[in-house]
Design a protein around this motif. Structure first.
Motif, PDB file in Angstrom:
ATOM      1  N   GLY A  13       0.919  -1.119  -0.028  1.00  0.00           N
ATOM      2  CA  GLY A  13      -0.080   0.133  -0.042  1.00  0.00           C
ATOM      3  C   GLY A  13       0.889   1.187  -0.099  1.00  0.00           C
ATOM      4  O   GLY A  13       0.297   2.259  -0.021  1.00  0.00           O
ATOM      5  N   SER A  14       2.240   1.095  -0.086  1.00  0.00           N
ATOM      6  CA  SER A  14       2.910   2.331   0.062  1.00  0.00           C
ATOM      7  C   SER A  14       3.184   2.767  -1.617  1.00  0.00           C
ATOM      8  O   SER A  14       3.424   2.091  -2.338  1.00  0.00           O
ATOM      9  CB  SER A  14       4.183   2.079   0.713  1.00  0.00           C
ATOM     10  N   GLU A  15       3.668   4.049  -1.638  1.00  0.00           N
ATOM     11  CA  GLU A  15       4.332   4.421  -2.997  1.00  0.00           C
ATOM     12  C   GLU A  15       5.431   3.768  -3.172  1.00  0.00           C
ATOM     13  O   GLU A  15       6.406   3.846  -2.320  1.00  0.00           O
ATOM     14  CB  GLU A  15       4.279   6.294  -2.795  1.00  0.00           C
ATOM     15  N   THR A  16       5.640   3.802  -4.557  1.00  0.00           N
ATOM     16  CA  THR A  16       7.202   3.281  -4.809  1.00  0.00           C
ATOM     17  C   THR A  16       7.812   4.418  -5.842  1.00  0.00           C
ATOM     18  O   THR A  16       7.064   5.311  -6.489  1.00  0.00           O
ATOM     19  CB  THR A  16       7.123   2.115  -5.658  1.00  0.00           C
ATOM     20  N   SER A  17       8.936   4.555  -5.600  1.00  0.00           N
ATOM     21  CA  SER A  17       9.622   5.740  -6.051  1.00  0.00           C
ATOM     22  C   SER A  17       9.986   5.276  -7.657  1.00  0.00           C
ATOM     23  O   SER A  17      10.420   3.928  -7.942  1.00  0.00           O
ATOM     24  CB  SER A  17      10.940   6.241  -5.567  1.00  0.00           C
ATOM     25  N   LYS A  18       9.738   5.959  -8.647  1.00  0.00           N
ATOM     26  CA  LYS A  18      10.329   5.872  -9.856  1.00  0.00           C
ATOM     27  C   LYS A  18      12.074   5.851 -10.222  1.00  0.00           C
ATOM     28  O   LYS A  18      12.577   6.934  -9.543  1.00  0.00           O
ATOM     29  CB  LYS A  18       9.917   6.967 -10.961  1.00  0.00           C
ATOM     30  N   ARG A  19      12.462   5.292 -10.937  1.00  0.00           N
ATOM     31  CA  ARG A  19      13.977   5.118 -11.259  1.00  0.00           C
ATOM     32  C   ARG A  19      14.229   6.205 -12.336  1.00  0.00           C
ATOM     33  O   ARG A  19      13.698   6.376 -13.446  1.00  0.00           O
ATOM     34  CB  ARG A  19      14.631   4.090 -11.681  1.00  0.00           C
ATOM     35  N   ALA A  20      15.039   7.027 -11.860  1.00  0.00           N
ATOM     36  CA  ALA A  20      15.419   8.240 -12.765  1.00  0.00           C
ATOM     37  C   ALA A  20      16.955   8.323 -13.093  1.00  0.00           C
ATOM     38  O   ALA A  20      17.734   7.900 -12.230  1.00  0.00           O
ATOM     39  CB  ALA A  20      15.148   9.675 -12.196  1.00  0.00           C
ATOM     40  N   ALA A  21      17.296   8.634 -14.278  1.00  0.00           N
ATOM     41  CA  ALA A  21      18.615   8.626 -14.870  1.00  0.00           C
ATOM     42  C   ALA A  21      18.953  10.140 -15.201  1.00  0.00           C
ATOM     43  O   ALA A  21      17.990  10.824 -15.584  1.00  0.00           O
ATOM     44  CB  ALA A  21      18.909   7.698 -16.055  1.00  0.00           C
ATOM     45  N   LEU A  22      20.045  10.611 -14.818  1.00  0.00           N
ATOM     46  CA  LEU A  22      20.448  12.036 -15.036  1.00  0.00           C
ATOM     47  C   LEU A  22      21.350  11.888 -16.433  1.00  0.00           C
ATOM     48  O   LEU A  22      22.449  11.072 -16.502  1.00  0.00           O
ATOM     49  CB  LEU A  22      21.368  12.615 -14.171  1.00  0.00           C
ATOM     50  N   TYR A  23      21.197  12.818 -17.221  1.00  0.00           N
ATOM     51  CA  TYR A  23      22.180  13.125 -18.281  1.00  0.00           C
ATOM     52  C   TYR A  23      22.477  14.294 -18.422  1.00  0.00           C
ATOM     53  O   TYR A  23      21.981  15.494 -18.160  1.00  0.00           O
ATOM     54  CB  TYR A  23      21.437  12.858 -19.799  1.00  0.00           C
ATOM     55  N   LEU A  24      23.756  14.573 -18.106  1.00  0.00           N
ATOM     56  CA  LEU A  24      24.725  15.796 -18.122  1.00  0.00           C
ATOM     57  C   LEU A  24      25.377  16.030 -19.327  1.00  0.00           C
ATOM     58  O   LEU A  24      26.179  15.135 -19.586  1.00  0.00           O
ATOM     59  CB  LEU A  24      25.324  15.973 -16.772  1.00  0.00           C
ATOM     60  N   ARG A  25      25.405  17.082 -19.800  1.00  0.00           N
ATOM     61  CA  ARG A  25      26.286  17.308 -20.999  1.00  0.00           C
ATOM     62  C   ARG A  25      26.848  18.881 -20.493  1.00  0.00           C
ATOM     63  O   ARG A  25      26.296  19.886 -20.334  1.00  0.00           O
ATOM     64  CB  ARG A  25      25.703  17.626 -22.210  1.00  0.00           C
ATOM     65  N   ILE A  26      28.214  18.904 -20.421  1.00  0.00           N
ATOM     66  CA  ILE A  26      28.827  20.181 -19.871  1.00  0.00           C
ATOM     67  C   ILE A  26      29.364  20.949 -21.125  1.00  0.00           C
ATOM     68  O   ILE A  26      30.159  20.368 -22.079  1.00  0.00           O
ATOM     69  CB  ILE A  26      30.184  19.974 -19.009  1.00  0.00           C
ATOM     70  N   SER A  27      29.198  22.137 -21.440  1.00  0.00           N
ATOM     71  CA  SER A  27      29.635  22.775 -22.551  1.00  0.00           C
ATOM     72  C   SER A  27      30.804  23.504 -22.117  1.00  0.00           C
ATOM     73  O   SER A  27      30.984  24.374 -21.262  1.00  0.00           O
ATOM     74  CB  SER A  27      28.321  24.122 -23.016  1.00  0.00           C
ATOM     75  N   LYS A  28      31.926  23.355 -23.225  1.00  0.00           N
ATOM     76  CA  LYS A  28      33.235  23.805 -22.919  1.00  0.00           C
ATOM     77  C   LYS A  28      33.128  25.518 -23.063  1.00  0.00           C
ATOM     78  O   LYS A  28      33.938  26.379 -22.324  1.00  0.00           O
ATOM     79  CB  LYS A  28      34.352  23.398 -23.980  1.00  0.00           C
ATOM     80  N   ALA A  29      32.182  25.886 -23.811  1.00  0.00           N
ATOM     81  CA  ALA A  29      31.922  27.248 -23.905  1.00  0.00           C
ATOM     82  C   ALA A  29      31.469  28.017 -22.777  1.00  0.00           C
ATOM     83  O   ALA A  29      31.384  29.443 -22.677  1.00  0.00           O
ATOM     84  CB  ALA A  29      31.253  27.540 -25.140  1.00  0.00           C
ATOM     85  N   ASP A  30      30.911  27.447 -21.954  1.00  0.00           N
ATOM     86  CA  ASP A  30      30.174  27.795 -20.613  1.00  0.00           C
ATOM     87  C   ASP A  30      31.069  27.809 -19.507  1.00  0.00           C
ATOM     88  O   ASP A  30      30.909  26.994 -18.952  1.00  0.00           O
ATOM     89  CB  ASP A  30      28.774  27.147 -20.629  1.00  0.00           C
ATOM     90  N   GLY A  31      31.663  28.818 -19.226  1.00  0.00           N
ATOM     91  CA  GLY A  31      32.647  28.906 -18.055  1.00  0.00           C
ATOM     92  C   GLY A  31      31.800  28.698 -16.632  1.00  0.00           C
ATOM     93  O   GLY A  31      32.590  28.701 -15.779  1.00  0.00           O
ATOM     94  N   GLN A  32      30.385  29.303 -16.665  1.00  0.00           N
ATOM     95  CA  GLN A  32      29.618  29.234 -15.432  1.00  0.00           C
ATOM     96  C   GLN A  32      29.065  28.145 -15.065  1.00  0.00           C
ATOM     97  O   GLN A  32      28.948  27.749 -13.667  1.00  0.00           O
ATOM     98  CB  GLN A  32      28.664  30.300 -15.803  1.00  0.00           C
ATOM     99  N   GLN A  33      28.927  27.008 -15.942  1.00  0.00           N
ATOM    100  CA  GLN A  33      28.531  25.880 -15.357  1.00  0.00           C
ATOM    101  C   GLN A  33      29.225  24.737 -15.561  1.00  0.00           C
ATOM    102  O   GLN A  33      30.440  24.644 -16.425  1.00  0.00           O
ATOM    103  CB  GLN A  33      27.500  25.423 -16.612  1.00  0.00           C
ATOM    104  N   THR A  34      29.382  23.975 -14.377  1.00  0.00           N
ATOM    105  CA  THR A  34      30.284  22.783 -14.253  1.00  0.00           C
ATOM    106  C   THR A  34      29.626  21.531 -14.038  1.00  0.00           C
ATOM    107  O   THR A  34      28.390  21.621 -13.752  1.00  0.00           O
ATOM    108  CB  THR A  34      31.106  23.068 -13.018  1.00  0.00           C
ATOM    109  N   GLU A  35      30.266  20.634 -14.143  1.00  0.00           N
ATOM    110  CA  GLU A  35      29.695  19.249 -13.920  1.00  0.00           C
ATOM    111  C   GLU A  35      29.068  19.118 -12.600  1.00  0.00           C
ATOM    112  O   GLU A  35      28.004  18.535 -12.368  1.00  0.00           O
ATOM    113  CB  GLU A  35      30.872  18.189 -14.330  1.00  0.00           C
TER     114      GLU A  35
END
Length: 218
Positions: A13-35
């Protein structure tokens, strides 16, 4: 946008969590965003939304590269094909792919066909957790992808037509255009066709055809 009802474990009767995957793409041109910035915020998002982290896929390649050219992107799709996760979460659509809207839509449709939803962290409307919303969203995006392709085609054709009207050369110059002035000069010097063939590297019959054309146009 409404979200889908949580899954219920019928035995407990309990809720089950869904499985989620993360996709990260780091742009070399964006110095503000890091992995680490992307990973931290996306993990916090999964925890807040009640997802179970099923995998992380990180690329440092250009988003304009295709599936086989982005190793983590390809691995993510293989995991989706093996049903290793239920939802893919990415930072934004342009981090997911920058191959153009038609190709991007194709990737999203592939995920849908595999029974995998997707969510964009920075674009809340890109959320296919609700099945009805999923179909509507992809249909609308597909329509705009097709509309954009037709608009580009119309612009290209209009540009080519305008260039023709202005007498501009379309595409690569022909061999005749390339050798015309040289052949005219050789004609004035009364050189033989055999000598013209030797100097231009053209076939003898081609030289004869081009000379005939020059004479017809003069």
């Amino acid at each position: 946008m409404p979200s889908s009802l949580p899954e219920i474990d019928l035995e407990s009767g309990s809720e089950t969590s869904k499985r989620a995957a993360l996709y990260l793409r780091i742009s070399k041109a964006d110095g503000q965003q890091t992995e680490e910035n992307q990973r931290r915020e996306l993990r916090e998002f999964l925890q807040k939304e009640g997802y179970e982290l099923a995998g992380e896929y990180v690329d440092h390649e250009s988003g304009r590269k295709g599936r086989k050219e982005r190793e983590a992107f390809d691995e993510m799709f293989e995991a989706a094909e093996n049903r290793e996760f239920d939802v893919l979460v990415f930072w934004s659509l342009d981090r997911f792919s920058r191959e153009g809207i038609r190709k991007t839509i194709s990737y999203l449709q592939q995920l849908e066909a595999l029974g995998v939803g997707f969510r964009s962290y920075t674009e809340p409307y890109l959320n296919t957790e609700n099945e009805l919303v999923s179909h509507i969203l992809l249909a609308v995006m597909s329509y705009f992808a097709e509309y954009e392709a037709k608009k580009i085609s119309r612009r290209t054709k209009a540009g080519l037509e305008r260039a023709r009207e202005e007498g501009k050369q379309i595409g690569r110059p022909s061999k005749f255009d390339e050798h015309e002035e040289d052949l005219k000069a050789m004609l004035e010097d009364d050189l033989s066709k055999a000598e013209m063939k030797r100097r231009t590297g053209l076939a003898y019959n081609t030289v004869k055809k081009y000379i005939r054309r020059i004479e017809d146009e003069s």
